[in-house]
Write a protein that holds these residues in place. Structure first.
Motif, PDB file in Angstrom:
ATOM      1  N   LYS A 135     -11.004  11.520  -0.486  1.00 52.33           N
ATOM      2  CA  LYS A 135     -10.875   9.997  -0.604  1.00 52.33           C
ATOM      3  C   LYS A 135     -11.593   9.326   0.364  1.00 52.33           C
ATOM      4  O   LYS A 135     -11.073   9.609   1.711  1.00 52.33           O
ATOM      5  CB  LYS A 135      -9.544   9.190  -0.899  1.00 52.33           C
ATOM      6  CG  LYS A 135      -8.898  10.169  -2.326  1.00 52.33           C
ATOM      7  CD  LYS A 135      -9.356   9.114  -3.350  1.00 52.33           C
ATOM      8  CE  LYS A 135      -8.385   9.857  -4.690  1.00 52.33           C
ATOM      9  NZ  LYS A 135      -9.502  10.558  -5.674  1.00 52.33           N
ATOM     10  N   VAL A 154      -0.487   8.115   1.856  1.00 55.80           N
ATOM     11  CA  VAL A 154      -0.651   9.051   0.819  1.00 55.80           C
ATOM     12  C   VAL A 154       0.180  10.523   1.344  1.00 55.80           C
ATOM     13  O   VAL A 154       0.667  11.255   0.581  1.00 55.80           O
ATOM     14  CB  VAL A 154      -2.202   9.670   0.664  1.00 55.80           C
ATOM     15  CG1 VAL A 154      -2.505  10.784   0.073  1.00 55.80           C
ATOM     16  CG2 VAL A 154      -3.100   8.368   0.072  1.00 55.80           C
ATOM     17  N   GLY A 195      -6.188   0.401  -6.657  1.00 54.07           N
ATOM     18  CA  GLY A 195      -6.239   1.840  -6.553  1.00 54.07           C
ATOM     19  C   GLY A 195      -7.402   2.382  -5.416  1.00 54.07           C
ATOM     20  O   GLY A 195      -7.508   3.478  -5.293  1.00 54.07           O
ATOM     21  N   GLN A 239      -9.342   5.149 -15.358  1.00 55.17           N
ATOM     22  CA  GLN A 239     -10.083   5.571 -13.926  1.00 55.17           C
ATOM     23  C   GLN A 239     -11.172   6.536 -14.321  1.00 55.17           C
ATOM     24  O   GLN A 239     -12.148   6.519 -13.397  1.00 55.17           O
ATOM     25  CB  GLN A 239      -8.979   6.161 -12.844  1.00 55.17           C
ATOM     26  CG  GLN A 239      -7.810   5.086 -12.616  1.00 55.17           C
ATOM     27  CD  GLN A 239      -6.935   5.905 -11.724  1.00 55.17           C
ATOM     28  OE1 GLN A 239      -7.096   7.194 -11.590  1.00 55.17           O
ATOM     29  NE2 GLN A 239      -5.947   5.208 -11.372  1.00 55.17           N
ATOM     30  N   LYS A 264      -8.068  -2.543   5.393  1.00 54.21           N
ATOM     31  CA  LYS A 264      -7.149  -3.136   4.245  1.00 54.21           C
ATOM     32  C   LYS A 264      -7.314  -4.623   4.158  1.00 54.21           C
ATOM     33  O   LYS A 264      -7.398  -5.076   2.931  1.00 54.21           O
ATOM     34  CB  LYS A 264      -5.625  -2.593   4.613  1.00 54.21           C
ATOM     35  CG  LYS A 264      -4.636  -3.217   3.557  1.00 54.21           C
ATOM     36  CD  LYS A 264      -4.932  -2.440   2.219  1.00 54.21           C
ATOM     37  CE  LYS A 264      -3.730  -2.771   1.294  1.00 54.21           C
ATOM     38  NZ  LYS A 264      -4.281  -3.407   0.086  1.00 54.21           N
ATOM     39  N   PHE A 285       0.780  -1.312  -0.005  1.00 54.29           N
ATOM     40  CA  PHE A 285       0.112  -0.196   0.186  1.00 54.29           C
ATOM     41  C   PHE A 285       1.015   1.239  -0.038  1.00 54.29           C
ATOM     42  O   PHE A 285       2.270   1.073   0.169  1.00 54.29           O
ATOM     43  CB  PHE A 285      -0.993  -0.011   1.211  1.00 54.29           C
ATOM     44  CG  PHE A 285      -0.224  -0.125   2.384  1.00 54.29           C
ATOM     45  CD1 PHE A 285      -0.231  -1.197   2.967  1.00 54.29           C
ATOM     46  CD2 PHE A 285       0.227   1.015   3.145  1.00 54.29           C
ATOM     47  CE1 PHE A 285       0.504  -1.518   4.096  1.00 54.29           C
ATOM     48  CE2 PHE A 285       0.984   0.920   4.269  1.00 54.29           C
ATOM     49  CZ  PHE A 285       1.018  -0.376   5.071  1.00 54.29           C
ATOM     50  N   CYS A 306     -12.429   5.443   2.854  1.00 55.43           N
ATOM     51  CA  CYS A 306     -12.183   4.300   2.811  1.00 55.43           C
ATOM     52  C   CYS A 306     -13.490   3.313   2.387  1.00 55.43           C
ATOM     53  O   CYS A 306     -14.670   3.679   2.503  1.00 55.43           O
ATOM     54  CB  CYS A 306     -12.226   3.739   4.485  1.00 55.43           C
ATOM     55  SG  CYS A 306     -12.164   2.312   4.672  1.00 55.43           S
ATOM     56  N   GLU A 307     -12.966   2.463   1.649  1.00 53.70           N
ATOM     57  CA  GLU A 307     -14.123   1.852   0.692  1.00 53.70           C
ATOM     58  C   GLU A 307     -14.812   0.773   1.576  1.00 53.70           C
ATOM     59  O   GLU A 307     -16.010   0.386   1.302  1.00 53.70           O
ATOM     60  CB  GLU A 307     -13.441   0.939  -0.496  1.00 53.70           C
ATOM     61  CG  GLU A 307     -14.328   0.441  -1.401  1.00 53.70           C
ATOM     62  CD  GLU A 307     -13.524  -0.806  -2.177  1.00 53.70           C
ATOM     63  OE1 GLU A 307     -13.472  -0.763  -3.127  1.00 53.70           O
ATOM     64  OE2 GLU A 307     -13.326  -1.909  -1.134  1.00 53.70           O
ATOM     65  N   LYS A 339      -3.727   3.413  -0.085  1.00 48.30           N
ATOM     66  CA  LYS A 339      -4.150   3.025  -1.503  1.00 48.30           C
ATOM     67  C   LYS A 339      -3.777   1.690  -1.770  1.00 48.30           C
ATOM     68  O   LYS A 339      -2.866   1.412  -1.465  1.00 48.30           O
ATOM     69  CB  LYS A 339      -3.616   3.991  -2.618  1.00 48.30           C
ATOM     70  CG  LYS A 339      -4.221   3.903  -3.876  1.00 48.30           C
ATOM     71  CD  LYS A 339      -3.826   5.306  -4.803  1.00 48.30           C
ATOM     72  CE  LYS A 339      -4.455   5.197  -5.863  1.00 48.30           C
ATOM     73  NZ  LYS A 339      -3.688   6.316  -6.965  1.00 48.30           N
ATOM     74  N   CYS A 340      -4.683   0.967  -2.156  1.00 49.64           N
ATOM     75  CA  CYS A 340      -4.432  -0.343  -2.685  1.00 49.64           C
ATOM     76  C   CYS A 340      -3.622  -0.339  -3.964  1.00 49.64           C
ATOM     77  O   CYS A 340      -4.148   0.345  -4.912  1.00 49.64           O
ATOM     78  CB  CYS A 340      -5.728  -1.303  -2.716  1.00 49.64           C
ATOM     79  SG  CYS A 340      -5.167  -2.915  -3.567  1.00 49.64           S
ATOM     80  N   MET A 360      -9.223   2.975  -1.714  1.00 49.61           N
ATOM     81  CA  MET A 360      -8.423   3.393  -0.632  1.00 49.61           C
ATOM     82  C   MET A 360      -9.217   2.774   0.590  1.00 49.61           C
ATOM     83  O   MET A 360     -10.331   2.324   0.608  1.00 49.61           O
ATOM     84  CB  MET A 360      -8.976   5.032  -0.645  1.00 49.61           C
ATOM     85  CG  MET A 360      -8.456   5.892  -1.679  1.00 49.61           C
ATOM     86  SD  MET A 360      -6.794   5.929  -1.930  1.00 49.61           S
ATOM     87  CE  MET A 360      -6.433   7.144  -0.697  1.00 49.61           C
ATOM     88  N   GLY A 400     -10.091   7.869   3.483  1.00 49.11           N
ATOM     89  CA  GLY A 400      -9.208   6.732   3.011  1.00 49.11           C
ATOM     90  C   GLY A 400      -7.829   7.296   2.912  1.00 49.11           C
ATOM     91  O   GLY A 400      -7.515   8.614   2.579  1.00 49.11           O
TER      92      GLY A 400
END
Lengths: 278, 450
Positions: free
Chosen positions: A239, A30, A256, A70, A265, A27, A241-242, A251-252, A258, A248
Motif C-alpha cells: 500500500k 497496520v 480507507g 472497494q 495524514k 487512523f 501513501c496517497e 489507514k484513514c 493510506m 502507506g
C-alpha cells in the motif's frame, strides 16, 4: 542417485503476521508490535461505538458488500488507467479536401460500410466472442475445422460426453491429437523439483510430434491469455501513501486511503478525504 | 507444414506477388511501416531507416483548433499542450476502422504521404496483437481487400516476426532472410499491454501466450494521476508521456530507493537523496519547446518561478519517487490492485505451461522488444528477478532487441525479402474474392496449406 553437486532451492520468504492490528483514533496502524489482546484485561475503557463498528459488530454480508465496493472501485481505476482515448473528447475525422472522392465513412462494399459505421468498442467485441463461445462452444474462425468428411456422416445423437474421441481432423495436418505430456508441472511445483529425485532436471526436448501438436493448438481467447493472479501464498499487495507515494502505513478511518505520516495524514484530511467506504 | 503440403497441391492460378511489399506493424501508439527494400537477388539487408514511425492517432488541439491525422502529428505539430487523442487501436487491436482508415489513407494513399503506394500494386503484411477476437480479424481482412484493395495480404501476430529479425544474442549467428530463429520467447512491452509469446521456428505456442495488462499507456496514465498531486496535468497526455520517457526508470532495489527519497515523518525528518529527485521543466511551447529535467534544487520556489520572479520564468514539477514507483507497475501490478502477476512471473507462467523439455531453450532465449522496455534498468531487473525465481540448473539469458520499437518491422521486412516464403503465406485478392473471408483467416492460422 543424488550424486550431483549440491543444489539449493530458491528460497521463498514470507512475512508472517505477528500481531493483529489495533484501532486508534482517526487512523489505524497496520502493524503494531504489542502483545495480543487479553479479554480478561478489558476494563471497559475502550470506545464501545468503535468496537461495535469494528470487526465484531459488522455482519459478514456487510463486510462482503464493503469489500465488493472497494473491489469495484479498484477495477474502475484500473479500467481508467488502461483507457486509450482522451476523456470526454470527441474528435471527428476532418473533412477531406475537394476531389478526395466520397465521404470519410463511405465504404466501398456493404461489409466495409458496416465496419466503418460501427461504433463498437473493444469491450463489445469481447462480449460478443464470449457469448458466441458460450453458445456454440467454439470461436468463429474455427467454424469449419470440422472437415467435410465428417459432415457426410449422419449427425451423431450420442451425447458429447459419451462420444468416442475421433481421429484428428485431416485439415489441420497435425499428426496426433494433443495429449498433455506427463512431464507437465504446474508453476508452483517448479520450485519444488527435488534434486535427488531426477538428476536430469533440464529435461530433453519433447519429440517433434509433440511439439507439432502443441503448435497446432487453437489460440486462447483474449480472456484466457490474461496473466494469472499471484498465488494465494504471495505477499499481500503493498500500500502506498496517497499524498507522497511512500509506503502507506496509516489507514484513514473515513475513506480507507493510506498515508505514511502525520503530515501526510493532515494533508489528506484537509484536501482529499472522500468518504467512499469506511 | 505449409511447405510439406505444397507438393501435393499445385499453386493457385494468379499467385504472383505484386512488385512491392508494405510491412505495417500496426501498434496502438505508433505504426511502424515501410517497404521491404530489396528483392532476393540484390540480397540487401533491410535498413531500419526504411521504417517510418507514424503516430497512430487522431489528435486535436484546443489551441490551434486543428485535427492532426496520423503522420501529421509528428511532422507538423509543434505545440503538444492540451492535445486530445483518439486512438483507433484499442488494447492492441484495430477496433475503430473509421479512424484507422483516415490514418492509413493519410499515410499510404494520400499525395503528401511519405509511404505513398498504389494498393493494387502492393502486398500488405500486417501485424496484430496475440489472441485477437475473430470478429476483429474478419474486419481487418474485409477492410484490406474490399476497402483498400491491396493486391495481397498477410496478417500474423506481431511477436512472431521477431524470430526473423537478426538475433540479439551474440553467440547466435544471424539467420538468412526468411529463416526463423529456432526458439525464441518474445516479451513485447507495448503501449496497451505486455505480451509473452514462445515461438518455435517462428510459430507461436498458442496455449502458452500470456498477457500482462500493463503497458506504456497504463504507466502514462498512472504518472498523470500521481503528478496531479502537485501540478495540473490532467489534460496533458503528451507532456506526461514525455516526462515518463525522460525521467522514469526501473528501480533495482525498490525498498531502498523509496526509503532514500522519503521526506520522513513529523518527528524524524529524513534527508532526501537528491540523486534521484529531479526538477522537470515543463514546456510552454514559447521559450521551452521540449520539457527537460535537471537536478533538484531545493532553493527554487515553484510558485516564484511560475510568475517569473527569481530567475527565468518556467513551470517546474519536482519528481521524486514517481520516477520509479510508476514504472514499477510492470513488475508489481498489485500496486494498483491489479490481480495479475508481474512481468517475470508472467514469463514463467508461459514457460511452465510448456513441456519441461522446452523450458531450457526458452529460458535461454528471451528477447525483449517494445517501446516501454526502454526504461533504464529494465533489463537488469528482469534478468535478476528471473534468475532468482528459476532453479540454478537452468541458464537464463535475456536480451533486448537493438531497436526495440522497430524490431518487429525489421523481422517482417526480412521475411518479406524472401519471396518464396512470402508467396507461401500471402492471400491474394483474387483468392480472397474466390474463397471468402473464413478461408483467408484459416489460412493465416496455418490450417490450410497452399
Amino acid at each position: 542417485m543424488a550424486t550431483g553437486p549440491l543444489r539449493f532451492r530458491t528460497p521463498h520468504i514470507e512475512e508472517l503476521p505477528i500481531t493483529q492490528s489495533r484501532q486508534a483514533p482517526g487512523f489505524a496502524w497496520v502493524a503494531v508490535a504489542a502483545p495480543p489482546e487479553d479479554p480478561s484485561k478489558n476494563w471497559g475503557t475502550s470506545n464501545r461505538k468503535r468496537a461495535r463498528a469494528a470487526a465484531t459488530g459488522q455482519t459478514d454480508s456487510q463486510k462482503e458488500a464493503l469489500s465488493a465496493r472497494q473491489q469495484r472501485e479498484t477495477e474502475r481505476k484500473i479500467r481508467e488507467l488502461n483507457s486509450d482515448n482522451s476523456k470526454d473528447v470527441q474528435i471527428p475525422i476532418p473533412k477531406k479536401e475537394a476531389g478526395g472522392g466520397g465521404g470519410a465513412r463511405a465504404g466501398k462494399t456493404t461489409n466495409t460500410k458496416k465496419i466503418l459505421a460501427s461504433g463498437k468498442t473493444f469491450a463489445h467485441y469481447l462480449d460478443d466472442e464470449e457469448a458466441e463461445i458460450a453458445r456454440t462452444g467454439r470461436r468463429d474462425g474455427e467454424a469449419e475445422v470440422v472437415p467435410a468428411a465428417v459432415q457426410q456422416q449422419r449427425a451423431s445423437k450420442t451425447p458429447l460426453a459419451r462420444r468416442r474421441p475421433r481421429e484428428e481432423s485431416s485439415m489441420s495436418g497435425s499428426p496426433a491429437p494433443f495429449k498433455p505430456a506427463s512431464s507437465y508441472a504446474p508453476p508452483s511445483d517448479a520450485m519444488d523439483i527435488d534434486p535427488g529425485e531426477d538428476d536430469d532436471v533440464v529435461a530433453s526436448m519433447p519429440s517433434q510430434a509433440n511439439i507439432e501438436a502443441l503448435l497446432n493448438m487453437p489460440p486462447l481467447t483474449y480472456n484466457q491469455a490474461r496473466s494469472a493472479p499471484p498465488p494465494t501464498n504471495a505477499p499481500p499487495p503493498r500500500k502506498f501513501c496517497e499524498v507522497c507515494g511512500y509506503f502507506g502505513r496509516v489507514k484513514c478511518m473515513k475513506c480507507g486511503a493510506m498515508t505514511c505520516s502525520v503530515m501526510c495524514k493532515d494533508t489528506h484530511d484537509d484536501q482529499r478525504c472522500q468518504k467512499f467506504y469506511a | 507444414m505449409a511447405s510439406k503440403q505444397s507438393l501435393t497441391q499445385p499453386p493457385a492460378s494468379g499467385n504472383t506477388l505484386a512488385p512491392r511489399t508494405l510491412i505495417v506493424d500496426n501498434g496502438a501508439h505508433t505504426i511502424k511501416a515501410g517497404f521491404s527494400s530489396a528483392t532476393t537477388e540484390t540480397n540487401q539487408e533491410p535498413n531500419l531507416d526504411d521504417c517510418q514511425i507514424i503516430a497512430n492517432c487522431l489528435a486535436r488541439s484546443t489551441r490551434d483548433k486543428r485535427t492532426y491525422v496520423g503522420p501529421e502529428l509528428l511532422d507538423e505539430c509543434w505545440d503538444f499542450g492540451e492535445l486530445a487523442f483518439r486512438r483507433p487501436v484499442e488494447r492492441g487491436f484495430v477496433v475503430n476502422w473509421e479512424g484507422e482508415k483516415a490514418i492509413w489513407e493519410r499515410s499510404f494513399v494520400d499525395g503528401r504521404a511519405k509511404l505513398k503506394c498504389d494498393p493494387h500494386e502492393t502486398n500488405l503484411v500486417l501485424t496484430e496483437s496475440p489472441n485477437a477476437p475473430a470478429a476483429l480479424q474478419r474486419n481487418a481482412g474485409e477492410m484490406v481487400f474490399e476497402e483498400f484493395e491491396f493486391a495481397s495480404y498477410y496478417r500474423t501476430m506481431a511477436p512472431a516476426f521477431n524470430a526473423y529479425a537478426p538475433s540479439p544474442f551474440p553467440s547466435t549467428a544471424t539467420s538468412a532472410s526468411g529463416v526463423p530463429i529456432e526458439c525464441l520467447l518474445v516479451v513485447d512491452v507495448g503501449h496497451s499491454h505486455t505480451t509473452v509469446t514462445p515461438l518455435y521456428q517462428g510459430r507461436p505456442f498458442h496455449s502458452s501466450c500470456r498477457r500482462l495488462e500493463i503497458g506504456g499507456k497504463t504507466l502514462t496514465n498512472r504518472l498523470k494521476e500521481v503528478l496531479t498531486r502537485t501540478v495540473e496535468v490532467q489534460k496533458e497526455d503528451w507532456i506526461v508521456q514525455e516526462i515518463k520517457e525522460d525521467v522514469c526508470f526501473i528501480s533495482q532495489d525498490f525498498n531502498s530507493d523509496i526509503e532514500r527519497v522519503w521526506k520522513g515523518g513529523l518527528k524524524d525528518p529524513r534527508e532526501i537523496d537528491t540523486s534521484i529527485v529531479v526538477d522537470y521543466v515543463l514546456p510552454d511551447y514559447e521559450a521551452v519547446k521540449r520539457g527537460f529535467f535537471r537536478e533538484h534544487d531545493p532553493k527554487i520556489s515553484r510558485k516564484a518561478r511560475a510568475l517569473g520572479l527569481d530567475g527565468p520564468r518556467e513551470h517546474i514539477v519536482t519528481i521524486g519517487n514517481e520516477r520509479f514507483t510508476v514504472s514499477e507497475l510492470l513488475f508489481t501490478p498489485s500496486d494498483i490492485g491489479m490481480q495479475q502477476e508481474g512481468l517475470p512471473a508472467t514469463i514463467l507462467q508461459s514457460i511452465y505451461s510448456l513441456p519441461q523439455g522446452l523450458w531450457q531453450p526458452f529460458l535461454a532465449n528471451i528477447l525483449v522488444v517494445g517501446g516501454s522496455s526502454k526504461f533504464a534498468g529494465f533489463m537488469g531487473r528482469l534478468e535478476s528477478e528471473l534468475r532468482s525465481r528459476v532453479s540454478e540448473d537452468y541458464i537464463v539469458r535475456v536480451a533486448q532487441a537493438q531497436d526495440p520499437v522497430k524490431n518487429v518491422w525489421l523481422g517482417g521486412a526480412r521475411l518479406a525479402q524472401n519471396e518464396d516464403v512470402l508467396k507461401e503465406r500471402v492471400v491474394t485478392r483474387q483468392e480472397y474474392l474466390e474463397h471468402g473471408d473464413l478461408w483467408t483467416r484459416r489460412r493465416f492460422a496455418g490450417k490450410i496449406a497452399r
